[in-house]
Enzyme design. Structure first.
Site, PDB file in Angstrom:
ATOM      1  N   GLU A  33       0.840  -1.212   0.000  1.00  0.00           N
ATOM      2  CA  GLU A  33       0.000   0.000   0.000  1.00  0.00           C
ATOM      3  C   GLU A  33       0.866   1.249   0.000  1.00  0.00           C
ATOM      4  O   GLU A  33       1.716   1.438   0.857  1.00  0.00           O
ATOM      5  CB  GLU A  33      -0.938  -0.019   1.218  1.00  0.00           C
ATOM      6  CG  GLU A  33      -1.743   1.252   1.425  1.00  0.00           C
ATOM      7  CD  GLU A  33      -2.567   1.702   0.213  1.00  0.00           C
ATOM      8  OE1 GLU A  33      -3.384   0.923  -0.275  1.00  0.00           O
ATOM      9  OE2 GLU A  33      -2.359   2.846  -0.254  1.00  0.00           O
ATOM     10  N   VAL A  37      -4.014   2.451   4.572  1.00  0.00           N
ATOM     11  CA  VAL A  37      -4.771   1.194   4.559  1.00  0.00           C
ATOM     12  C   VAL A  37      -6.270   1.532   4.609  1.00  0.00           C
ATOM     13  O   VAL A  37      -6.693   2.410   5.369  1.00  0.00           O
ATOM     14  CB  VAL A  37      -4.362   0.326   5.778  1.00  0.00           C
ATOM     15  CG1 VAL A  37      -5.341  -0.829   5.975  1.00  0.00           C
ATOM     16  CG2 VAL A  37      -2.946  -0.194   5.589  1.00  0.00           C
ATOM     17  N   GLY A 178     -20.577  18.852 -10.654  1.00  0.00           N
ATOM     18  CA  GLY A 178     -20.934  17.447 -10.889  1.00  0.00           C
ATOM     19  C   GLY A 178     -22.087  17.038 -10.007  1.00  0.00           C
ATOM     20  O   GLY A 178     -21.963  17.048  -8.779  1.00  0.00           O
ATOM     21  N   GLU A 201     -24.493  20.716 -12.951  1.00  0.00           N
ATOM     22  CA  GLU A 201     -24.415  19.416 -13.638  1.00  0.00           C
ATOM     23  C   GLU A 201     -24.651  19.643 -15.123  1.00  0.00           C
ATOM     24  O   GLU A 201     -25.620  20.271 -15.502  1.00  0.00           O
ATOM     25  CB  GLU A 201     -25.469  18.469 -13.037  1.00  0.00           C
ATOM     26  CG  GLU A 201     -25.761  17.227 -13.857  1.00  0.00           C
ATOM     27  CD  GLU A 201     -24.539  16.356 -14.116  1.00  0.00           C
ATOM     28  OE1 GLU A 201     -23.850  15.994 -13.146  1.00  0.00           O
ATOM     29  OE2 GLU A 201     -24.260  16.059 -15.288  1.00  0.00           O
ATOM     30  N   ASP A 305     -12.114  -0.791  -8.523  1.00  0.00           N
ATOM     31  CA  ASP A 305     -12.208   0.343  -9.454  1.00  0.00           C
ATOM     32  C   ASP A 305     -11.229   0.268 -10.625  1.00  0.00           C
ATOM     33  O   ASP A 305     -11.475   0.866 -11.676  1.00  0.00           O
ATOM     34  CB  ASP A 305     -11.944   1.665  -8.708  1.00  0.00           C
ATOM     35  CG  ASP A 305     -13.123   2.097  -7.848  1.00  0.00           C
ATOM     36  OD1 ASP A 305     -14.073   1.308  -7.694  1.00  0.00           O
ATOM     37  OD2 ASP A 305     -13.075   3.229  -7.312  1.00  0.00           O
ATOM     38  N   HIS A 437     -42.632  -6.021  11.565  1.00  0.00           N
ATOM     39  CA  HIS A 437     -43.421  -4.788  11.576  1.00  0.00           C
ATOM     40  C   HIS A 437     -43.189  -4.055  12.894  1.00  0.00           C
ATOM     41  O   HIS A 437     -43.177  -4.692  13.942  1.00  0.00           O
ATOM     42  CB  HIS A 437     -44.906  -5.116  11.437  1.00  0.00           C
ATOM     43  CG  HIS A 437     -45.782  -3.898  11.569  1.00  0.00           C
ATOM     44  ND1 HIS A 437     -45.908  -2.976  10.551  1.00  0.00           N
ATOM     45  CD2 HIS A 437     -46.526  -3.439  12.609  1.00  0.00           C
ATOM     46  CE1 HIS A 437     -46.720  -2.004  10.953  1.00  0.00           C
ATOM     47  NE2 HIS A 437     -47.100  -2.250  12.208  1.00  0.00           N
TER      48      HIS A 437
HETATM   49  C1  FAD Z   1     -16.480  10.582  -1.869  1.00  0.00           C
HETATM   50  C2  FAD Z   1     -16.718   9.146  -2.234  1.00  0.00           C
HETATM   51  C3  FAD Z   1     -17.774   8.471  -1.661  1.00  0.00           C
HETATM   52  C4  FAD Z   1     -17.987   7.139  -1.971  1.00  0.00           C
HETATM   53  N1  FAD Z   1     -19.038   6.500  -1.385  1.00  0.00           N
HETATM   54  C5  FAD Z   1     -19.249   5.205  -1.667  1.00  0.00           C
HETATM   55  C6  FAD Z   1     -20.290   4.493  -1.033  1.00  0.00           C
HETATM   56  O1  FAD Z   1     -21.026   5.037  -0.220  1.00  0.00           O
HETATM   57  N2  FAD Z   1     -20.456   3.193  -1.332  1.00  0.00           N
HETATM   58  C7  FAD Z   1     -19.662   2.554  -2.246  1.00  0.00           C
HETATM   59  O2  FAD Z   1     -19.852   1.379  -2.498  1.00  0.00           O
HETATM   60  N3  FAD Z   1     -18.647   3.208  -2.858  1.00  0.00           N
HETATM   61  C8  FAD Z   1     -18.425   4.490  -2.591  1.00  0.00           C
HETATM   62  N4  FAD Z   1     -17.382   5.139  -3.189  1.00  0.00           N
HETATM   63  C9  FAD Z   1     -16.538   4.393  -4.131  1.00  0.00           C
HETATM   64  C10 FAD Z   1     -15.530   3.514  -3.379  1.00  0.00           C
HETATM   65  O3  FAD Z   1     -14.780   4.318  -2.510  1.00  0.00           O
HETATM   66  C11 FAD Z   1     -14.629   2.795  -4.356  1.00  0.00           C
HETATM   67  O4  FAD Z   1     -15.423   2.079  -5.269  1.00  0.00           O
HETATM   68  C12 FAD Z   1     -13.717   1.828  -3.615  1.00  0.00           C
HETATM   69  O5  FAD Z   1     -12.880   2.495  -2.713  1.00  0.00           O
HETATM   70  C13 FAD Z   1     -12.851   1.042  -4.604  1.00  0.00           C
HETATM   71  O6  FAD Z   1     -12.059   0.171  -3.889  1.00  0.00           O
HETATM   72  P1  FAD Z   1     -10.664  -0.347  -4.478  1.00  0.00           P
HETATM   73  O7  FAD Z   1     -10.112  -1.289  -3.457  1.00  0.00           O
HETATM   74  O8  FAD Z   1     -10.860  -0.840  -5.848  1.00  0.00           O
HETATM   75  O9  FAD Z   1      -9.745   0.927  -4.617  1.00  0.00           O
HETATM   76  P2  FAD Z   1      -9.342   2.109  -3.653  1.00  0.00           P
HETATM   77  O10 FAD Z   1     -10.239   2.245  -2.513  1.00  0.00           O
HETATM   78  O11 FAD Z   1      -9.119   3.259  -4.558  1.00  0.00           O
HETATM   79  O12 FAD Z   1      -7.946   1.629  -3.051  1.00  0.00           O
HETATM   80  C14 FAD Z   1      -6.808   1.481  -3.857  1.00  0.00           C
HETATM   81  C15 FAD Z   1      -5.578   1.557  -2.973  1.00  0.00           C
HETATM   82  O13 FAD Z   1      -4.457   1.227  -3.758  1.00  0.00           O
HETATM   83  C16 FAD Z   1      -3.383   2.078  -3.416  1.00  0.00           C
HETATM   84  N5  FAD Z   1      -2.480   2.123  -4.556  1.00  0.00           N
HETATM   85  C17 FAD Z   1      -2.702   2.661  -5.776  1.00  0.00           C
HETATM   86  N6  FAD Z   1      -1.636   2.454  -6.574  1.00  0.00           N
HETATM   87  C18 FAD Z   1      -0.726   1.779  -5.834  1.00  0.00           C
HETATM   88  C19 FAD Z   1       0.551   1.278  -6.095  1.00  0.00           C
HETATM   89  N7  FAD Z   1       1.142   1.404  -7.285  1.00  0.00           N
HETATM   90  N8  FAD Z   1       1.203   0.637  -5.096  1.00  0.00           N
HETATM   91  C20 FAD Z   1       0.640   0.478  -3.879  1.00  0.00           C
HETATM   92  N9  FAD Z   1      -0.570   0.947  -3.574  1.00  0.00           N
HETATM   93  C21 FAD Z   1      -1.249   1.570  -4.550  1.00  0.00           C
HETATM   94  C22 FAD Z   1      -4.045   3.401  -3.108  1.00  0.00           C
HETATM   95  O14 FAD Z   1      -3.228   4.188  -2.256  1.00  0.00           O
HETATM   96  C23 FAD Z   1      -5.332   2.962  -2.426  1.00  0.00           C
HETATM   97  O15 FAD Z   1      -5.169   2.886  -1.024  1.00  0.00           O
HETATM   98  C24 FAD Z   1     -17.124   6.470  -2.884  1.00  0.00           C
HETATM   99  C25 FAD Z   1     -16.045   7.146  -3.451  1.00  0.00           C
HETATM  100  C26 FAD Z   1     -15.842   8.479  -3.125  1.00  0.00           C
HETATM  101  C27 FAD Z   1     -14.683   9.186  -3.739  1.00  0.00           C
END
Ligand code: FAD
Length: 461
Positions: A33, A37, A178, A201, A305, A437
């Protein structure tokens, strides 16, 4: 050189869940990471926004105190304390996840990793680089906020969600750029606190990826909370000064605010992680994966993502389980078709499957039923009757094609439909299931009954 069964790149809700699952399966596992975390979700996404939304809702309730029989003085916001609580919520959870990784003996390697071969990752730790070898690699590098280059980022007045969730204090006024899910959640947070809020938007409606009913409900609620909404309009320029920002909208309108919050999408983190070196292929902007989360290279998986256009923490975590199982010799697959969507505005909105308009295009004969929260005992008890459950199903088979829930506990209620859809339950089976209920989730049963033509509480309201 440390050697592992499974190396996970990224510790968001995709990465850390994959690491925990692989370790539980008995694999020697590491998780790399570069930042904090818990990733985006825990630190600057789902969790801090929900902490903010809940706090703002409590403040909003203060303004309604008399309605519930209380005499309370004028409530005011302590901006620093508000944000301090948000930080303590995320810090507590982060500590918890770090503890889980430690408890499962997952090696947490802090630094930025890059694939150097199909079975190797080089980690820039800031000191001596570490090379890790692994039989299987799970890429979970997530996404980052888009930062359109024409905006005055250097001013410190223009925020992404990263800054908005970690700021020491709230803005005095805000332009939210947005009107998607994230933009609308922040607009709710701020407008509910009495902060002057404008949402811009470019599409014709808010949360355009959801059913029309959802857009209408959110627009109405933001309007009622005093927010100004400009849909079908682009920001064409923005200037920053000591006093704040001035945003220029298409058509000439100018909006002033202390800050702008930009929530216009999140590009996946596919750059500089060695995908080309390892031969991992993309599908558009994300890493190409199949229903087992396998990439184009054997032994390399991708989740969350970075590999999905639907950016949800719960989907990332589900993909994590699938990938970790496959990586540890336990074949698993998931077509990722039934994914609930939550918008935690007030009222909350949740959707699953097809919207009414999408279902109509399938060629199937569809029937739609609604149950309005006005007829819900629980909604009346809460004094919060704004909402509905809308069910879309195949008229012939009773197969549920989609649902939309608006109102208190919508994201909890929609989960029943998710379970029903995943297990191919019919509307009749949902209607015949005894629900506790009073609850908000009774609305699902009531909508199912309405669909069958036997609504109990609908009709009068
Ligand atoms: C404001 C906001 C609100 C949200 N609310 C919701 C919600 O209510 N419900 C929901 O389902 N989703 C929500 N989301 C979306 C959700 O946060 C993401 O879909 C989710 O975090 C994706 O998880 P992930 O593990 O794929 O990636 P991430 O959470 O993006 O984690 C990726 C990690 O990889 C690390 N990383 C990146 N590149 C490297 C590298 N080369 N080496 C080592 N580490 C690296 C990063 O530092 C990060 O910690 C929200 C997003 C935002 C921005």
């Amino acid at each position: 050189m440390p050697t592992y069964d499974v190396a996970v790149l990224g510790a968001g809700p995709g990465g850390y869940v994959a690491a925990l699952r692989a370790a539980k399966r008995g694999a020697k596992t590491c998780c790399i990471e570069a930042g904090l975390v818990g990733g985006v979700c825990l630190n600057v996404g789902c969790i801090p926004t929900k902490a903010m939304l809940h706090a703002s809702e409590i403040f909003h309730h203060f303004t309604r105190a008399a309605e519930y029989g209380f005499r309370a003085g004028q409530a005011t916001v302590d901006s620093a304390a508000y944000m301090k609580r948000v930080a303590s919520v995320t810090a507590g959870l982060r500590k918890g996840v770090e503890g889980l990784l430690k408890g499962r003996k997952v090696d947490l390697i802090r630094g930025r990793g890059r694939l150097t071969a199909r079975d190797a990752i080089l980690v820039d730790t800031g000191a001596e680089p570490v090379e890790v070898r692994a039989r299987a690699i799970i890429i979970a590098t997530g996404s980052r906020p888009a930062r359109p280059s024409f905006l005055p980022w250097d001013s410190g007045r223009v925020w992404t969600t990263d800054e908005a969730t970690t700021a020491q204090a709230l803005p005095e006024s805000i332009v939210v750029v947005g009107g998607g899910v994230i933009g609308c959640e922040f607009a709710t947070v701020y407008s509910e606190l009495g902060i002057k809020t404008t949402v811009v938007e470019m599409l014709e409606r808010l949360v355009a990826n959801l059913d029309d009913d959802a857009s209408r409900a959110i627009a109405k609620s933001l309007d009622r909370r005093g927010a100004t909404i400009r849909t079908g309009r682009r920001i064409v320029g923005m200037k920053a000064s000591e006093a704040g920002i001035a945003a220029e909208l298409e058509g000439g309108e100018n909006v002033q605010a202390s800050h702008a919050l930009v929530a216009v999408g999140r590009p996946p983190n596919v750059e500089n992680i060695g995908l080309e070196t390892a031969g991992v292929k993309l599908d558009g902007k994300v890493i190409k994966v199949d229903d087992r989360c396998r990439t184009s290279v054997e032994g390399i998986y991708a989740i969350g993502d970075v590999a999905e256009t639907k950016q949800y923490a719960h989907l990332a975590s589900r993909m994590a389980v699938v990938a970790a199982d496959n990586a540890t010799g336990h074949p698993a697959s998931d077509p990722r078709t039934i994914v609930p969507v939550g918008v935690y505005t007030h009222p909350e909105v949740a959707g699953i499957g097809l919207s009414e308009a999408e279902a109509a295009k399938t060629g199937k004969k569809i029937r739609v039923a609604r149950f309005h929260y006005q007829a819900s005992g629980m909604a009346r008890a809460y004094g919060d009757t704004e909402g509905l459950v809308k069910l879309v199903a195949d008229e012939e088979l009773g197969e549920i094609l989609g649902a939309l829930v608006i109102g208190q506990h919508a994201t909890d209620a929609v989960q029943e439909i998710a379970l029903a859809m995943r297990n191919e339950l019919t509307v009749e089976e949902v209607a015949a299931t005894i629900h506790p209920h009073p609850t908000f989730v009774e609305g699902v049963m009531e909508a199912a009954e309405a669909w069958l033509g036997f609504a109990v509480h609908a009709g009068h309201y």
